[in-house]
Design an enzyme around this catalytic site. Structure first.
Site, PDB file in Angstrom:
ATOM      1  N   SER B  55       0.861  -1.180   0.000  1.00  0.00           N
ATOM      2  CA  SER B  55       0.000   0.000   0.000  1.00  0.00           C
ATOM      3  C   SER B  55       0.893   1.224   0.000  1.00  0.00           C
ATOM      4  O   SER B  55       1.912   1.246   0.698  1.00  0.00           O
ATOM      5  CB  SER B  55      -0.893   0.052   1.242  1.00  0.00           C
ATOM      6  OG  SER B  55      -2.050  -0.728   1.076  1.00  0.00           O
ATOM      7  N   GLU B  62      -0.572  18.874  -6.092  1.00  0.00           N
ATOM      8  CA  GLU B  62      -1.824  18.901  -6.856  1.00  0.00           C
ATOM      9  C   GLU B  62      -2.813  17.835  -6.385  1.00  0.00           C
ATOM     10  O   GLU B  62      -3.800  17.587  -7.054  1.00  0.00           O
ATOM     11  CB  GLU B  62      -1.501  18.700  -8.341  1.00  0.00           C
ATOM     12  CG  GLU B  62      -0.545  19.735  -8.923  1.00  0.00           C
ATOM     13  CD  GLU B  62       0.935  19.432  -8.665  1.00  0.00           C
ATOM     14  OE1 GLU B  62       1.221  18.389  -8.040  1.00  0.00           O
ATOM     15  OE2 GLU B  62       1.779  20.231  -9.076  1.00  0.00           O
ATOM     16  N   SER B  63      -2.573  17.168  -5.293  1.00  0.00           N
ATOM     17  CA  SER B  63      -3.457  16.199  -4.615  1.00  0.00           C
ATOM     18  C   SER B  63      -2.728  14.884  -4.294  1.00  0.00           C
ATOM     19  O   SER B  63      -1.861  14.888  -3.435  1.00  0.00           O
ATOM     20  CB  SER B  63      -4.787  15.967  -5.320  1.00  0.00           C
ATOM     21  OG  SER B  63      -5.557  17.164  -5.238  1.00  0.00           O
ATOM     22  N   HIS B  68      -2.852   0.198  -4.033  1.00  0.00           N
ATOM     23  CA  HIS B  68      -2.988  -0.970  -3.147  1.00  0.00           C
ATOM     24  C   HIS B  68      -2.899  -2.193  -4.043  1.00  0.00           C
ATOM     25  O   HIS B  68      -3.581  -2.250  -5.077  1.00  0.00           O
ATOM     26  CB  HIS B  68      -4.321  -0.929  -2.403  1.00  0.00           C
ATOM     27  CG  HIS B  68      -4.503   0.332  -1.628  1.00  0.00           C
ATOM     28  ND1 HIS B  68      -3.838   0.604  -0.452  1.00  0.00           N
ATOM     29  CD2 HIS B  68      -5.216   1.454  -1.900  1.00  0.00           C
ATOM     30  CE1 HIS B  68      -4.148   1.805  -0.026  1.00  0.00           C
ATOM     31  NE2 HIS B  68      -4.989   2.350  -0.888  1.00  0.00           N
ATOM     32  N   CYS B  83      -5.106  18.297  -9.421  1.00  0.00           N
ATOM     33  CA  CYS B  83      -5.784  19.585  -9.537  1.00  0.00           C
ATOM     34  C   CYS B  83      -4.944  20.510 -10.392  1.00  0.00           C
ATOM     35  O   CYS B  83      -3.720  20.355 -10.460  1.00  0.00           O
ATOM     36  CB  CYS B  83      -5.978  20.202  -8.158  1.00  0.00           C
ATOM     37  SG  CYS B  83      -7.069  19.227  -7.122  1.00  0.00           S
TER      38      CYS B  83
END
Lengths: 139, 139
Positions: B55, B62-63, B68, B83
């Protein structure tokens, strides 16, 4: 339909601008939300931007929670992705919606890992192999 | 429709099992994918599970990107949430799909933060306020 995970994509409108601009409070809220969902927190990374806004992620044994906030719009985008039967992502969402003073919210649930395998199950436990976990802040 | 961000939810089937079970390779791939998309990496957290699976998350200005993996099923769930106009999440997805030897993939794009604001824009820059960024591994 059997899947490995449930992924909630939530949009929080008209939040408390101060609450979603405070990186420490946002971090505490996401960790608490993970616990409320019944998840095991194994890592996290939170960042505050200038002039405003917070981005953060909590890695859990069962997948992740993320948040990105735009206090200037009173808006936050929250994801709660959980695997296994013992966690309830909706509880995390309900908690977060409250704690950020959200006046309007939408939530969409997407199943992840819908595999045609009879005995489909998420990996057991959440034991992290020592020395193979990394959390790094990039400067 | 104007939105703050684009969120790609990708499902990778029949991946190279070794590639998606190697935490270091997975971490390198996600960081490289972020760069290929044109994003700025500001944090990351990766974990390997026993007996298998990885994980991980890369926080970008930008985010985020997350992954996973279930090597036992040759499956990986990947998210690329970006973003702003200068990043292209699809380029990250195309790169990751290749690097994991994925034989089948699906991808869904969801707009995040569709707000009724004339001059809607993502926060400028990606400057992190010193001392307010946290990356922690939970033991």
């Amino acid at each position: 339909m059997k899947s490995l995970g449930k992924h909630l994509l939530a949009e929080y409108y008209r939040c408390d601008e101060n609450a979603i601009n405070d990186v420490q409070k946002v971090e505490e809220a996401l960790v608490r939300a993970a616990e409320i969902a019944g998840a095991t927190v194994i890592g996290k990374s939170f960042h505050r931007f200038e002039p405003y806004g917070v981005s953060g992620v909590v890695v859990i044994s069962e997948s992740h929670l993320t948040i990105h906030t735009w206090p200037e719009y009173g808006f936050a985008a929250v994801d709660v992705f959980t695997c296994g039967d013992h966690v309830d992502p909706m509880r995390a969402h309900e908690y977060l919606k409250e704690v950020f003073g959200t006046q309007n919210a939408t939530v969409e649930t997407i199943l992840r890992g819908v595999l045609n395998i009879p005995d489909l199950r998420h990996k057991p436990g959440g034991s992290c192999v020592s020395g193979n976990c990394t959390d790094k802040r990039i400067r």
